[in-house]
Motif scaffolding. Structure first.
Motif, PDB file in Angstrom:
ATOM      1  N   SER A  67      30.052  77.498  45.428  1.00  0.00           N
ATOM      2  CA  SER A  67      30.414  76.617  46.538  1.00  0.00           C
ATOM      3  C   SER A  67      31.641  75.786  46.190  1.00  0.00           C
ATOM      4  O   SER A  67      32.499  75.541  47.051  1.00  0.00           O
ATOM      5  CB  SER A  67      29.238  75.706  46.892  1.00  0.00           C
ATOM      6  N   ALA A  68      31.751  75.341  44.941  1.00  0.00           N
ATOM      7  CA  ALA A  68      32.911  74.544  44.543  1.00  0.00           C
ATOM      8  C   ALA A  68      34.197  75.355  44.669  1.00  0.00           C
ATOM      9  O   ALA A  68      35.222  74.849  45.150  1.00  0.00           O
ATOM     10  CB  ALA A  68      32.736  74.046  43.105  1.00  0.00           C
ATOM     11  N   VAL A  69      34.153  76.621  44.266  1.00  0.00           N
ATOM     12  CA  VAL A  69      35.334  77.482  44.389  1.00  0.00           C
ATOM     13  C   VAL A  69      35.680  77.711  45.857  1.00  0.00           C
ATOM     14  O   VAL A  69      36.851  77.611  46.271  1.00  0.00           O
ATOM     15  CB  VAL A  69      35.092  78.822  43.664  1.00  0.00           C
ATOM     16  N   ALA A  70      34.664  78.004  46.670  1.00  0.00           N
ATOM     17  CA  ALA A  70      34.912  78.264  48.088  1.00  0.00           C
ATOM     18  C   ALA A  70      35.440  77.024  48.801  1.00  0.00           C
ATOM     19  O   ALA A  70      36.375  77.102  49.612  1.00  0.00           O
ATOM     20  CB  ALA A  70      33.620  78.751  48.754  1.00  0.00           C
ATOM     21  N   LEU A  71      34.869  75.861  48.515  1.00  0.00           N
ATOM     22  CA  LEU A  71      35.296  74.638  49.184  1.00  0.00           C
ATOM     23  C   LEU A  71      36.671  74.182  48.700  1.00  0.00           C
ATOM     24  O   LEU A  71      37.417  73.556  49.463  1.00  0.00           O
ATOM     25  CB  LEU A  71      34.265  73.528  48.963  1.00  0.00           C
ATOM     26  N   ALA A  95      40.052  66.916  48.691  1.00  0.00           N
ATOM     27  CA  ALA A  95      40.274  67.184  47.267  1.00  0.00           C
ATOM     28  C   ALA A  95      39.901  65.983  46.417  1.00  0.00           C
ATOM     29  O   ALA A  95      39.616  66.121  45.227  1.00  0.00           O
ATOM     30  CB  ALA A  95      41.733  67.565  47.024  1.00  0.00           C
ATOM     31  N   VAL A  96      39.889  64.789  47.011  1.00  0.00           N
ATOM     32  CA  VAL A  96      39.483  63.576  46.313  1.00  0.00           C
ATOM     33  C   VAL A  96      38.097  63.135  46.754  1.00  0.00           C
ATOM     34  O   VAL A  96      37.270  62.726  45.931  1.00  0.00           O
ATOM     35  CB  VAL A  96      40.508  62.440  46.552  1.00  0.00           C
ATOM     36  N   ARG A  97      37.811  63.203  48.053  1.00  0.00           N
ATOM     37  CA  ARG A  97      36.537  62.689  48.569  1.00  0.00           C
ATOM     38  C   ARG A  97      35.333  63.456  48.035  1.00  0.00           C
ATOM     39  O   ARG A  97      34.318  62.854  47.657  1.00  0.00           O
ATOM     40  CB  ARG A  97      36.528  62.732  50.098  1.00  0.00           C
ATOM     41  N   LEU A  98      35.411  64.779  47.984  1.00  0.00           N
ATOM     42  CA  LEU A  98      34.258  65.569  47.537  1.00  0.00           C
ATOM     43  C   LEU A  98      33.902  65.297  46.076  1.00  0.00           C
ATOM     44  O   LEU A  98      32.742  65.004  45.767  1.00  0.00           O
ATOM     45  CB  LEU A  98      34.520  67.059  47.778  1.00  0.00           C
ATOM     46  N   PRO A  99      34.864  65.370  45.131  1.00  0.00           N
ATOM     47  CA  PRO A  99      34.487  65.036  43.747  1.00  0.00           C
ATOM     48  C   PRO A  99      34.110  63.575  43.564  1.00  0.00           C
ATOM     49  O   PRO A  99      33.281  63.256  42.705  1.00  0.00           O
ATOM     50  CB  PRO A  99      35.733  65.407  42.940  1.00  0.00           C
ATOM     51  N   THR A 100      34.703  62.667  44.369  1.00  0.00           N
ATOM     52  CA  THR A 100      34.307  61.260  44.270  1.00  0.00           C
ATOM     53  C   THR A 100      32.862  61.082  44.691  1.00  0.00           C
ATOM     54  O   THR A 100      32.089  60.355  44.042  1.00  0.00           O
ATOM     55  CB  THR A 100      35.218  60.389  45.142  1.00  0.00           C
ATOM     56  N   ALA A 101      32.462  61.732  45.788  1.00  0.00           N
ATOM     57  CA  ALA A 101      31.072  61.650  46.234  1.00  0.00           C
ATOM     58  C   ALA A 101      30.125  62.223  45.186  1.00  0.00           C
ATOM     59  O   ALA A 101      29.047  61.663  44.928  1.00  0.00           O
ATOM     60  CB  ALA A 101      30.906  62.390  47.563  1.00  0.00           C
ATOM     61  N   PHE A 102      30.517  63.327  44.558  1.00  0.00           N
ATOM     62  CA  PHE A 102      29.682  63.917  43.506  1.00  0.00           C
ATOM     63  C   PHE A 102      29.535  62.968  42.324  1.00  0.00           C
ATOM     64  O   PHE A 102      28.424  62.769  41.798  1.00  0.00           O
ATOM     65  CB  PHE A 102      30.287  65.247  43.055  1.00  0.00           C
TER      66      PHE A 102
END
Length: 324
Positions: A198-202, A272-279
């Motif tokens: 999922s990380a690669v696809a997103l 590109a910033v919001r998804l890893p920040t949420a994680f």
């Protein structure tokens, strides 16, 4: 990547992300090393497995919530609104009703997990294509139908639970509530593989996700295949929800809490910033909270209850703020 974009990514645009990542690393180190007595190899093996499960749950819940909020263009909605959590509880109840308590506990974890994922994906496809066939291209109708299906699944689950022998029902009851103490570590390997895919696809879809924030009309005008992209995102949401519920159980407000904090601390709307920040924020809450309850408070509290209470409070705050 152009030089100005690279400088913005490495500079002010990503400073909160790097800070969150550093704090997450500190929480992981404390979780692994605090109060270790005896054989380090044995303790670290157990804690590493649990740490991987907590990181997996943080990723699945936070990323699925951010994706769903992007898809619906609404910061107060979570995937549970479509009835995914209710469907999961219904599946657990149905399997106990059909197989009995002994048959349910004898199910192979991977087979059970695969069945749950297929059912959630099937429900997502059925919901999406039914709306497309009837010409309902707005997500509002999908959300309303999801709420109705959620109520339906909860009602059927309650009926089946009254028909199941109480002793057999105990076998499934533990999987119907979120728990960060008793994690299903048997599914960590396949869950991490799904998370990596999922990380690669997103990552490949990150620019299209940014365009979706402009709304459906603007996205279509800018060349986005809205229906196909919405379907792909909805399927990833269903898979990630299935992973998180299989590992820690159904959660309602934890994803909302991590998404709200990510939206607050992230200086940009770029995924590109919001998804890893949420994680990272989700990992800090889970791992830091579990470290606090396990090694400092002596398990004198339940992390899931605290997290859900905080998420519910944030939900009410967002509603009242939006009204104002």
């Amino acid at each position: 990547m152009p030089s100005e974009n690279r400088s913005e990514w490495l500079g002010g645009g990503a400073k909160p992300l790097w800070a969150a990542f550093a704090l997450l690393v500190v929480c992981c180190v404390l979780f692994l090393t605090l109060n270790v007595r005896g054989d380090w190899q044995f303790v670290l093996t157990l804690r590493l497995t649990k740490l991987a499960a907590l990181l997996l749950a943080a990723y699945a819940v936070s990323v699925s919530t951010v994706l769903f909020q992007t898809l619906t263009n609404n910061p107060i909605l979570t995937p549970s609104i479509l009835g995914f959590d209710s469907l999961y509880i219904f599946l657990q109840t149905l399997m106990v009703f059909a197989l009995g308590g002994i048959g349910y506990t004898a199910l192979p974890p991977l087979g059970k997990f695969g069945f749950e994922v297929l059912m959630m994906l099937g429900g997502s496809l059925l919901l999406f294509y039914t709306l497309m066939k009837q010409g309902g291209r707005d997500l509002t109708r999908m959300i309303l139908i999801g709420v109705v299906f959620g109520i339906f699944f909860r009602s059927i689950s309650a009926l089946l639970q009254r028909m199941i022998d109480p002793e057999e029902f105990i076998a499934a009851q533990a999987n119907m509530f979120a728990s960060f103490n008793t994690l299903n570590t048997d599914l960590v390997g396949i869950g991490l593989a799904v998370a990596a895919l999922s990380a690669v696809a997103l990552a490949r879809e990150r620019h299209r996700l940014d365009v979706l924030l402009l709304g459906r009309s603007q996205a279509v005008n800018l060349g986005i295949a809205y229906s196909r992209l919405s379907l792909r995102l909805l399927l990833w949401v269903a898979v990630l929800v299935a992973v998180s519920t299989a590992v820690v159980g159904p959660v309602s407000f934890f994803g909302l809490l991590t998404a709200a904090l990510a939206n607050y601390f992230s200086p940009t709307v770029r995924h590109a910033v919001r998804l890893p920040t949420a994680f990272c924020i989700g990992g800090i809450l889970l791992i830091g909270g579990q470290t606090l309850f396990e090694h400092l408070l002596g398990m004198q509290g339940v992390l899931s209850a605290v997290v859900e209470f905080a998420g519910g409070f944030v939900f009410l705050y967002l509603i009242f703020r939006k009204k104002r």
